[in-house]
Enzyme design. Structure first.
Site, short mmCIF file in Angstrom:
data_model
loop_
_atom_site.label_atom_id
_atom_site.label_comp_id
_atom_site.label_asym_id
_atom_site.label_seq_id
_atom_site.Cartn_x
_atom_site.Cartn_y
_atom_site.Cartn_z
N ASP A 364 -51.60 73.73 43.25
CA ASP A 364 -51.32 72.97 44.47
C ASP A 364 -50.57 71.68 44.12
O ASP A 364 -49.96 71.56 43.04
CB ASP A 364 -52.65 72.70 45.21
CG ASP A 364 -52.49 72.61 46.72
OD1 ASP A 364 -52.04 71.55 47.18
OD2 ASP A 364 -52.80 73.58 47.43
N TRP A 475 -46.36 76.37 51.49
CA TRP A 475 -45.34 75.52 52.12
C TRP A 475 -46.05 74.53 53.04
O TRP A 475 -46.45 74.87 54.14
CB TRP A 475 -44.41 76.42 52.93
CG TRP A 475 -43.23 75.76 53.56
CD1 TRP A 475 -43.24 74.80 54.53
CD2 TRP A 475 -41.85 76.05 53.30
NE1 TRP A 475 -41.97 74.47 54.89
CE2 TRP A 475 -41.09 75.22 54.15
CE3 TRP A 475 -41.19 76.94 52.44
CZ2 TRP A 475 -39.70 75.26 54.17
CZ3 TRP A 475 -39.82 76.96 52.46
CH2 TRP A 475 -39.08 76.13 53.31
N CYS A 524 -48.52 76.09 55.84
CA CYS A 524 -49.59 75.10 55.77
C CYS A 524 -49.03 73.82 56.38
O CYS A 524 -47.83 73.56 56.29
CB CYS A 524 -49.97 74.87 54.31
SG CYS A 524 -51.21 73.59 54.06
N GLY A 527 -53.45 71.62 56.49
CA GLY A 527 -54.28 72.64 57.11
C GLY A 527 -53.44 73.42 58.11
O GLY A 527 -52.36 73.89 57.79
N ASP A 532 -48.37 78.92 64.00
CA ASP A 532 -47.71 79.44 65.19
C ASP A 532 -46.94 80.70 64.82
O ASP A 532 -46.71 81.00 63.65
CB ASP A 532 -46.79 78.36 65.78
CG ASP A 532 -45.78 77.85 64.78
OD1 ASP A 532 -44.92 78.65 64.36
OD2 ASP A 532 -45.85 76.66 64.38
N ASP A 546 -57.62 72.10 56.89
CA ASP A 546 -58.08 71.35 55.72
C ASP A 546 -59.59 71.18 55.74
O ASP A 546 -60.16 70.66 54.78
CB ASP A 546 -57.41 69.97 55.66
CG ASP A 546 -56.10 70.03 54.89
OD1 ASP A 546 -55.84 71.06 54.25
OD2 ASP A 546 -55.35 69.03 54.92
N GLU A 612 -73.82 81.79 40.32
CA GLU A 612 -72.81 81.61 41.38
C GLU A 612 -71.57 82.45 41.07
O GLU A 612 -70.99 83.06 41.98
CB GLU A 612 -72.45 80.13 41.51
CG GLU A 612 -73.55 79.30 42.17
CD GLU A 612 -73.26 77.81 42.15
OE1 GLU A 612 -73.54 77.15 43.18
OE2 GLU A 612 -72.78 77.30 41.11
C1 DGJ Z 1 -52.68 69.55 52.71
C2 DGJ Z 1 -53.09 70.97 52.51
O1 DGJ Z 1 -53.62 71.50 53.67
C3 DGJ Z 1 -54.06 71.03 51.35
O2 DGJ Z 1 -54.57 72.32 51.20
C4 DGJ Z 1 -53.36 70.56 50.11
O3 DGJ Z 1 -52.32 71.46 49.81
C5 DGJ Z 1 -52.82 69.16 50.31
N1 DGJ Z 1 -52.04 69.05 51.52
C6 DGJ Z 1 -51.99 68.73 49.13
O4 DGJ Z 1 -51.39 67.53 49.34
#
Ligand code: DGJ
Length: 731
Positions: A364, A475, A524, A527, A532, A546, A612
């Site tokens: 990420d 993205w 993304c 979140g 859409d 998020d 776990e």
């Molecule tokens: C917002 C995203 O929704 C998160 O999952 C993560 O990728 C952060 N941005 C990273 O800045």
């Protein structure tokens, strides 16, 4: 034939498996909307009734017919300023400053299939698709509107869009260009819309439509967490299982507006399209403007029925066919490490994930430029080898050597003030002249309306994607757009920037798709701020929120399911206590909730006990077993909105009815409580089903009419999952 143009009566009929949509141009050339709803074999024009209402004026040619007024006629695409006082579909300023638009019928034609919508996402044609194109004209200002209706019979869907063409010899400015206008002559409707905020997206709210106008929309330059571009009108008594419901969903990711008006005599108008605030599009003579599409659907089978139709059209005709295959179960580094990682840590995550049966490692935010927190680096898409300790090629190779795929995070449309890109090209950010920009998460928004910006970002992304072995891109888009001003456009074209921005983003996505057809892009936006149908055209899945707390996700994923399929919902198992809410939820529940989505983990494996890890390994195994059922099956919400506050239940039934996965999460345990009885749906009544892990068998009829008492969850937030398989299938 799903489209009929009746030469004798002048009625145009669009027919799907269960619905009928009719329109007709009247003797004045006004294109009347006659009917949309359950299929009938009738000419429905008898529904149009008029009366002298007073204060509802008459077109000049009908000045002696005081019952004839645009103010009360149901119309397919209402003009403005010419006597229809309800919300309009189109507003245009001509060269002489006049704002009136009066569209009259000019022609009709049908086409087999449908043409693509250039530069924008659209609903892809199926073998059955047929298109009706009705041309309207305002001869005074030289405006032509081509109303397009693409019919998808099996899914009970009609897709609408409009092409506005300047046939005059002078410039005109479009101030509003809705994608669809839908008039109902009568009806007492509730509206459901999907509001929210960062970390709590698509929360359904249902309310009776009052007299006057109710509107929902976004001016944030994105479809937004705050108001999804999807509304439902349903009968007041409609439930999940019964009642008539209409949906309107935009295939668009930018500013949008949904307006509903109950008029003076109880008629209802729904108008959906690009938000007109701040919008002004100049059309030179001969130029055309294309609106985004709106997916209309009707179901008499309640809200669940309508949702299923949206799930089907999105899965079958919006999401690209190549993603109709099991998608990788992934581990994402974000909540596991945030910005604090190097290659060794990431490789340890990958190794542990592999051991738990996962198939992809996603790195990420934080791998590029100067980016150890969110204050810098966006736009500098150059691998930070010093931080990683190796090249991206080496890292991705080593992940692949473990038998894992590799994914990488980008936020292509953003730029940090503290970045080499901003220092070199301050004019590439959207900023107002002489005004300090609005900052959000320390970042600004790139001017994607500019070809040079799109081109630069494309090349920068390609350099990374070409160097390393990357199968997936996340993205992201982490702020609302402000200072919507492009330094590359003249003063009188600034009203085009917000839409041109979206076109630039879509262009970038299209170019990447053309170059890397096997690259999966997960949408993304902090979140689910851009969840859409527009993004789903390019991205088969979108990170839902998020907020990864499984209990919060019950609401978020349930709300999302009204319009969108579970196969599109990015959902992961994250840490407990949860990072957003601090709530402690069992691993079992976190797994069951994340399984109603694309499934992955967002956990630091180094912090997991062996027990776990074993549980997660079992969850991954179960997900693999159910993956096709989850992605392709028919989804049912089993609890009514606001019906009870004690548990949430849902199920997915395979298309052939041979198996079903039922999930229930207890949200509030009570002393001496009643049993939660769940009645299953979508099974075959005469079939016998065995409950997996037991020798108990039930007929489909018993499970659907009598149901089962799911009383195993005895603590707050505990979850139960039941898998029923037809004994015939088990063999
Ligand atoms: C917002 C995203 O929704 C998160 O999952 C993560 O990728 C952060 N941005 C990273 O800045």
């Amino acid at each position: 034939m799903s489209i009929q143009v009746n030469e004798r009566t002048g009625v145009f009929s669009l027919t799907t498996a269960h619905t009928l949509y009719q329109m007709k141009a009247d003797s004045s050339g006004v294109l009347l909307h006659l009917y949309y709803g359950q299929k009938t074999d009738e000419d429905m024009s008898y529904l149009v009734r008029t009366a002298d209402r007073g204060f509802s004026g008459n077109p000049y040619e009908m000045r002696n017919e005081r019952t004839y007024s645009l103010d009360q006629l149901p119309q397919e695409y209402s003009g403005s300023g010419v006597g229809d006082y309800r919300v309009s579909a189109v507003q245009v300023t001509g060269a002489n400053g006049s704002r009136s638009v009066d569209l009259r019928f000019a022609g009709v034609r049908t086409e087999k299939g449908r043409k693509a919508l250039p530069g924008m996402p659209f609903v892809r044609e199926s073998d059955e698709t047929e298109t009706l194109i009705v041309t309207l004209q305002d001869k005074v200002i030289g405006l032509e509107a081509e109303l397009r209706y693409h019919v998808f019979p099996s899914q009970d869907v009609i897709v609408r869009s409009v092409r506005l063409l300047n046939r005059s010899g002078q410039e005109m400015v479009i101030r509003k260009a809705a994608s669809a206008c839908l008039d109902f002559p009568f009806g007492e409707y509730d509206v459901l819309h999907f509001h929210g905020r960062h970390c709590m997206e698509r929360i359904p709210e249902r309310m009776p439509l009052p007299r006057g106008v109710v509107s929902f929309g976004s001016r944030r330059g994105m479809s937004s967490h705050h108001s999804n571009p999807f509304v439902i009108l349903c009968e007041r008594h409609a439930t999940e299982k019964s009642g008539e419901c209409y949906g309107a969903m935009m295939v668009y990711s930018g500013n949008h507006l949904e307006e509903m008006e109950v008029d003076q005599v109880g008629g209802v108008r729904l108008v959906s399209g690009i938000h007109p605030d701040g919008f002004a599009w100049t059309l030179a003579p001969g130029e055309a403007f294309e609106t985004p599409e709106v997916i209309l659907s009707f179901s008499a089978q309640g809200l669940n029925g309508l949702s299923r139709q949206y799930h089907d059209i999105l899965r079958q005709q919006v999401i690209a066919a190549r993603w109709r295959q099991p998608r990788p179960v992934l581990i994402n580094s974000w909540e596991a490490a945030y910005f604090d990682f190097d290659a060794e840590k990431i490789l340890n995550f990958a190794r542990a994930a592999r051991e738990m049966g996962m198939e992809m490692l996603v790195l990420d935010d934080g791998w590029f430029g100067k980016r150890d927190d969110d204050s810098s680096g966006l736009g500098d898409w150059v691998v930070n080898e010093r931080k990683l300790g190796c090249s991206m090629r080496e890292l991705s190779d080593r992940v692949h050597e473990m038998g894992m795929k590799f994914g990488l995070w980008f936020e292509p449309e953003m730029i940090s003030e503290d970045s080499d890109l901003y220092r070199a090209h301050p004019d590439w950010a959207l900023t107002d002249p002489d005004r300090k920009p609005v900052m959000s998460r320390n970042q600004m928004v790139l001017d994607m309306s500019r070809e040079d910006v799109v081109d630069y970002i494309y090349k920068a992304m390609c350099a990374v994607l070409d160097e390393a072995r990357i199968e997936y891109v996340k993205w992201d888009f982490n702020r609302s757009v402000a200072n919507v001003y492009s330094h590359a456009l003249p003063a009188n074209r600034q009203g085009e920037v917000a839409h041109r921005f979206m076109l630039g983003t879509y262009r970038l996505l299209e170019r990447l798709e053309a170059r890397y057809p096997d690259l999966m892009i997960e949408g993304c936006s902090g979140g689910g701020g851009r969840f859409d149908a527009g993004m789903l055209f390019y991205c088969p899945q979108i990170w839902c929120s998020d907020d990864t707390d499984a209990v919060e996700r019950l609401e978020i994923q349930r709300g999302t399911s009204y319009g969108y399929p579970v196969s599109a919902m990015g959902s992961h198992v994250s840490a407990s206590p949860n990072h957003q809410t601090g709530r402690i939820v069992s691993l079992n529940t976190r797994g069951i909730v994340a399984q109603s989505g694309t499934f992955g983990i967002e956990l630091n494996p180094e912090k997991l006990s062996e027990t776990e890890k074993d549980s997660i390994r079992e969850q991954v195994r179960a997900y693999h077993r159910y993956q096709e059922l989850i992605a392709d099956g028919t989804y049912y919400r089993l609890t009514e909105l606001d019906e009870n506050r004690d548990y949430v239940a849902w199920m997915i039934t395979s298309r052939d009815g041979s198996e079903a996965l039922v999930s229930l999460v207890m949200t509030h345990v009570r002393a001496n409580s009643p049993f939660p009885y769940i009645r299953l749906q979508g099974l075959l009544p005469g079939e016998t089903y065995q409950l997996e892990g037991t020798d108990r068998c039930f007929t489909g009829a018993a499970l659907m009419h009598g149901g089962v008492a799911v009383d195993q969850a005895r603590e707050d937030y505990e979850a139960v999952q039941l898998h029923f398989v037809s004994t015939r299938k088990k063999g």
